[in-house]
Scaffold this motif. Structure first.
Motif, PDB file in Angstrom:
ATOM      1  N   ASP A 106       0.882  -1.158   0.000  1.00 30.28           N
ATOM      2  CA  ASP A 106       0.000   0.000   0.000  1.00 30.28           C
ATOM      3  C   ASP A 106       0.925   1.215   0.000  1.00 30.28           C
ATOM      4  O   ASP A 106       1.502   1.565   1.033  1.00 30.28           O
ATOM      5  CB  ASP A 106      -0.889  -0.040   1.245  1.00 30.28           C
ATOM      6  N   VAL A 107       1.106   1.846  -1.144  1.00 27.14           N
ATOM      7  CA  VAL A 107       2.128   2.884  -1.314  1.00 27.14           C
ATOM      8  C   VAL A 107       1.865   4.092  -0.420  1.00 27.14           C
ATOM      9  O   VAL A 107       2.797   4.675   0.149  1.00 27.14           O
ATOM     10  CB  VAL A 107       2.236   3.308  -2.800  1.00 27.14           C
ATOM     11  N   HIS A 108       0.615   4.472  -0.285  1.00 31.70           N
ATOM     12  CA  HIS A 108       0.244   5.602   0.582  1.00 31.70           C
ATOM     13  C   HIS A 108       0.748   5.347   2.009  1.00 31.70           C
ATOM     14  O   HIS A 108       1.388   6.203   2.627  1.00 31.70           O
ATOM     15  CB  HIS A 108      -1.277   5.771   0.543  1.00 31.70           C
ATOM     16  N   ALA A 109       0.479   4.168   2.529  1.00 25.43           N
ATOM     17  CA  ALA A 109       0.921   3.812   3.877  1.00 25.43           C
ATOM     18  C   ALA A 109       2.429   3.590   3.920  1.00 25.43           C
ATOM     19  O   ALA A 109       3.090   3.942   4.903  1.00 25.43           O
ATOM     20  CB  ALA A 109       0.190   2.556   4.352  1.00 25.43           C
ATOM     21  N   TYR A 110       2.977   3.026   2.849  1.00 25.51           N
ATOM     22  CA  TYR A 110       4.421   2.771   2.786  1.00 25.51           C
ATOM     23  C   TYR A 110       5.206   4.057   3.028  1.00 25.51           C
ATOM     24  O   TYR A 110       6.142   4.088   3.819  1.00 25.51           O
ATOM     25  CB  TYR A 110       4.774   2.189   1.416  1.00 25.51           C
ATOM     26  N   ASP A 111       4.819   5.123   2.359  1.00 24.22           N
ATOM     27  CA  ASP A 111       5.548   6.385   2.488  1.00 24.22           C
ATOM     28  C   ASP A 111       5.445   6.952   3.909  1.00 24.22           C
ATOM     29  O   ASP A 111       6.416   7.495   4.445  1.00 24.22           O
ATOM     30  CB  ASP A 111       5.029   7.402   1.464  1.00 24.22           C
ATOM     31  N   ALA A 112       4.274   6.809   4.523  1.00 25.53           N
ATOM     32  CA  ALA A 112       4.104   7.299   5.892  1.00 25.53           C
ATOM     33  C   ALA A 112       4.975   6.507   6.859  1.00 25.53           C
ATOM     34  O   ALA A 112       5.614   7.076   7.759  1.00 25.53           O
ATOM     35  CB  ALA A 112       2.636   7.201   6.307  1.00 25.53           C
ATOM     36  N   PHE A 113       5.035   5.189   6.679  1.00 25.22           N
ATOM     37  CA  PHE A 113       5.851   4.361   7.564  1.00 25.22           C
ATOM     38  C   PHE A 113       7.343   4.560   7.305  1.00 25.22           C
ATOM     39  O   PHE A 113       8.145   4.509   8.237  1.00 25.22           O
ATOM     40  CB  PHE A 113       5.466   2.888   7.428  1.00 25.22           C
ATOM     41  N   HIS A 114       7.716   4.788   6.064  1.00 25.87           N
ATOM     42  CA  HIS A 114       9.113   5.045   5.753  1.00 25.87           C
ATOM     43  C   HIS A 114       9.607   6.267   6.527  1.00 25.87           C
ATOM     44  O   HIS A 114      10.690   6.251   7.118  1.00 25.87           O
ATOM     45  CB  HIS A 114       9.285   5.240   4.247  1.00 25.87           C
ATOM     46  N   GLU A 115       8.807   7.308   6.527  1.00 23.70           N
ATOM     47  CA  GLU A 115       9.160   8.528   7.261  1.00 23.70           C
ATOM     48  C   GLU A 115       9.232   8.251   8.764  1.00 23.70           C
ATOM     49  O   GLU A 115      10.130   8.738   9.459  1.00 23.70           O
ATOM     50  CB  GLU A 115       8.124   9.613   6.963  1.00 23.70           C
ATOM     51  N   ALA A 116       8.287   7.454   9.272  1.00 27.55           N
ATOM     52  CA  ALA A 116       8.263   7.139  10.704  1.00 27.55           C
ATOM     53  C   ALA A 116       9.471   6.289  11.100  1.00 27.55           C
ATOM     54  O   ALA A 116      10.046   6.470  12.176  1.00 27.55           O
ATOM     55  CB  ALA A 116       6.966   6.420  11.056  1.00 27.55           C
ATOM     56  N   PHE A 117       9.861   5.350  10.245  1.00 24.38           N
ATOM     57  CA  PHE A 117      11.043   4.528  10.514  1.00 24.38           C
ATOM     58  C   PHE A 117      12.296   5.392  10.575  1.00 24.38           C
ATOM     59  O   PHE A 117      13.134   5.236  11.464  1.00 24.38           O
ATOM     60  CB  PHE A 117      11.229   3.462   9.428  1.00 24.38           C
ATOM     61  N   ALA A 118      12.438   6.280   9.594  1.00 26.86           N
ATOM     62  CA  ALA A 118      13.609   7.146   9.555  1.00 26.86           C
ATOM     63  C   ALA A 118      13.701   7.972  10.828  1.00 26.86           C
ATOM     64  O   ALA A 118      14.779   8.115  11.423  1.00 26.86           O
ATOM     65  CB  ALA A 118      13.540   8.057   8.327  1.00 26.86           C
ATOM     66  N   GLN A 119      12.569   8.506  11.277  1.00 29.29           N
ATOM     67  CA  GLN A 119      12.560   9.312  12.497  1.00 29.29           C
ATOM     68  C   GLN A 119      12.884   8.466  13.722  1.00 29.29           C
ATOM     69  O   GLN A 119      13.602   8.897  14.626  1.00 29.29           O
ATOM     70  CB  GLN A 119      11.201   9.985  12.672  1.00 29.29           C
ATOM     71  N   LYS A 120      12.372   7.238  13.758  1.00 32.84           N
ATOM     72  CA  LYS A 120      12.632   6.360  14.900  1.00 32.84           C
ATOM     73  C   LYS A 120      14.113   6.014  15.002  1.00 32.84           C
ATOM     74  O   LYS A 120      14.689   6.011  16.097  1.00 32.84           O
ATOM     75  CB  LYS A 120      11.796   5.086  14.783  1.00 32.84           C
ATOM     76  N   PHE A 121      14.749   5.716  13.871  1.00 30.16           N
ATOM     77  CA  PHE A 121      16.188   5.459  13.886  1.00 30.16           C
ATOM     78  C   PHE A 121      16.936   6.662  14.460  1.00 30.16           C
ATOM     79  O   PHE A 121      17.815   6.509  15.312  1.00 30.16           O
ATOM     80  CB  PHE A 121      16.699   5.148  12.473  1.00 30.16           C
ATOM     81  N   GLU A 122      16.586   7.852  13.993  1.00 31.73           N
ATOM     82  CA  GLU A 122      17.258   9.061  14.470  1.00 31.73           C
ATOM     83  C   GLU A 122      17.018   9.253  15.970  1.00 31.73           C
ATOM     84  O   GLU A 122      17.936   9.620  16.718  1.00 31.73           O
ATOM     85  CB  GLU A 122      16.782  10.286  13.686  1.00 31.73           C
ATOM     86  N   ASP A 123      15.796   8.993  16.424  1.00 36.88           N
ATOM     87  CA  ASP A 123      15.482   9.125  17.851  1.00 36.88           C
ATOM     88  C   ASP A 123      16.317   8.165  18.696  1.00 36.88           C
ATOM     89  O   ASP A 123      16.636   8.456  19.857  1.00 36.88           O
ATOM     90  CB  ASP A 123      13.999   8.850  18.101  1.00 36.88           C
ATOM     91  N   LEU A 124      16.666   7.018  18.128  1.00 33.97           N
ATOM     92  CA  LEU A 124      17.466   6.020  18.836  1.00 33.97           C
ATOM     93  C   LEU A 124      18.966   6.299  18.746  1.00 33.97           C
ATOM     94  O   LEU A 124      19.771   5.560  19.304  1.00 33.97           O
ATOM     95  CB  LEU A 124      17.173   4.620  18.267  1.00 33.97           C
ATOM     96  N   GLY A 125      19.340   7.369  18.037  1.00 37.38           N
ATOM     97  CA  GLY A 125      20.754   7.706  17.896  1.00 37.38           C
ATOM     98  C   GLY A 125      21.437   7.009  16.740  1.00 37.38           C
ATOM     99  O   GLY A 125      22.663   6.942  16.675  1.00 37.38           O
ATOM    100  N   ILE A 126      20.645   6.489  15.810  1.00 43.91           N
ATOM    101  CA  ILE A 126      21.165   5.793  14.635  1.00 43.91           C
ATOM    102  C   ILE A 126      20.916   6.681  13.423  1.00 43.91           C
ATOM    103  O   ILE A 126      19.800   7.172  13.219  1.00 43.91           O
ATOM    104  CB  ILE A 126      20.457   4.437  14.447  1.00 43.91           C
ATOM    105  N   HIS A 127      21.947   6.912  12.631  1.00 47.37           N
ATOM    106  CA  HIS A 127      21.789   7.742  11.438  1.00 47.37           C
ATOM    107  C   HIS A 127      20.981   6.978  10.391  1.00 47.37           C
ATOM    108  O   HIS A 127      21.166   5.784  10.208  1.00 47.37           O
ATOM    109  CB  HIS A 127      23.155   8.122  10.855  1.00 47.37           C
ATOM    110  N   TYR A 128      20.090   7.702   9.703  1.00 46.12           N
ATOM    111  CA  TYR A 128      19.328   7.074   8.622  1.00 46.12           C
ATOM    112  C   TYR A 128      19.503   7.873   7.344  1.00 46.12           C
ATOM    113  O   TYR A 128      19.335   9.103   7.333  1.00 46.12           O
ATOM    114  CB  TYR A 128      17.831   6.970   8.946  1.00 46.12           C
ATOM    115  N   LEU A 129      19.841   7.190   6.262  1.00 44.44           N
ATOM    116  CA  LEU A 129      19.963   7.798   4.936  1.00 44.44           C
ATOM    117  C   LEU A 129      19.033   7.070   3.980  1.00 44.44           C
ATOM    118  O   LEU A 129      19.022   5.834   3.942  1.00 44.44           O
ATOM    119  CB  LEU A 129      21.402   7.689   4.416  1.00 44.44           C
TER     120      LEU A 129
END
Length: 200
Positions: A70-93
């Motif tokens: 589901d591409v609409h949901a995929y993009d929302a979760f991709h952004e949330a994953f990237a933010q979660k990695f950053e919140d945990l102190g892990i760089h995301y590219l």
């Protein structure tokens, strides 16, 4: 590689020693509160803060395909994953380069996109909730894997299957209704099984 399956009433910790803890969910009999999670991890696998996770250069485009996710949901979760990695102190590219320690791949298929058999063929795992839902909720699966960069060896995988609320878009197509509380629930549930430690 250790693979474990439990229903929503159980919490699973995937590691060399597995601990199972029962959760008290008063509404777990309600369809929208049921889920199943499977975690596979190489023994002792840990991501350290300051390491870098990148989008998988070989799989990301294929898994974002409307035939698989589901591409609409995929993009929302991709952004949330990237933010979660950053919140945990892990760089995301989002784009992989030589600085990557791990590549991340994920998909977000619904029961209308992929059957249990197709999930097993593509990902080697199928959580298998009992039914497909109803007019308000449909079964959705979040598959996420971390691979060693360059060597492309799968170190960790989680598969969360739950009933997601659906809505109809302007073209009359059913899609996952993106609500912050639902995204936060799924992201926190997934990352609860990822071992993250301070950098050595």
């Amino acid at each position: 590689m250790k693979q474990l399956i439990l229903a929503s009433a159980l919490t699973l910790l995937a590691s060399a020693c597995t601990t199972v803890v029962e959760e008290d969910q008063t509404q777990r009999k309600e369809q929208q509160y049921r889920d199943t999670i499977i975690v596979s991890a190489e023994p002792g696998f840990t991501v350290f803060k300051q390491q870098t996770v990148c989008g998988h250069p070989l799989l990301e485009e294929a898994l974002r395909n409307p035939q698989r996710s589901d591409v609409h949901a995929y993009d929302a979760f991709h952004e949330a994953f990237a933010q979660k990695f950053e919140d945990l102190g892990i760089h995301y590219l989002s784009q992989a380069d030589d600085s990557c320690d791990y590549w991340m791949a994920f998909a977000l298929p619904t029961s209308q996109k992929l059957s249990d058999e197709q999930l097993m063929t593509l990902f080697g795992v199928s959580p298998g909730l009992a039914d497909d839902g109803n007019q308000d909720f449909q079964r959705a699966t979040l598959m996420m894997s971390l691979y060693t960069a360059q060597s492309n060896y799968k170190m960790w995988q989680v598969s969360l299957q739950a009933f997601a609320q659906v809505e109809t878009d302007e073209m009359g197509r059913r899609q996952i209704a993106i609500k912050p509380e639902g995204v936060n629930y799924a992201v926190n549930r997934v990352f609860a099984y990822l071992s993250v430690k301070d950098a050595l």
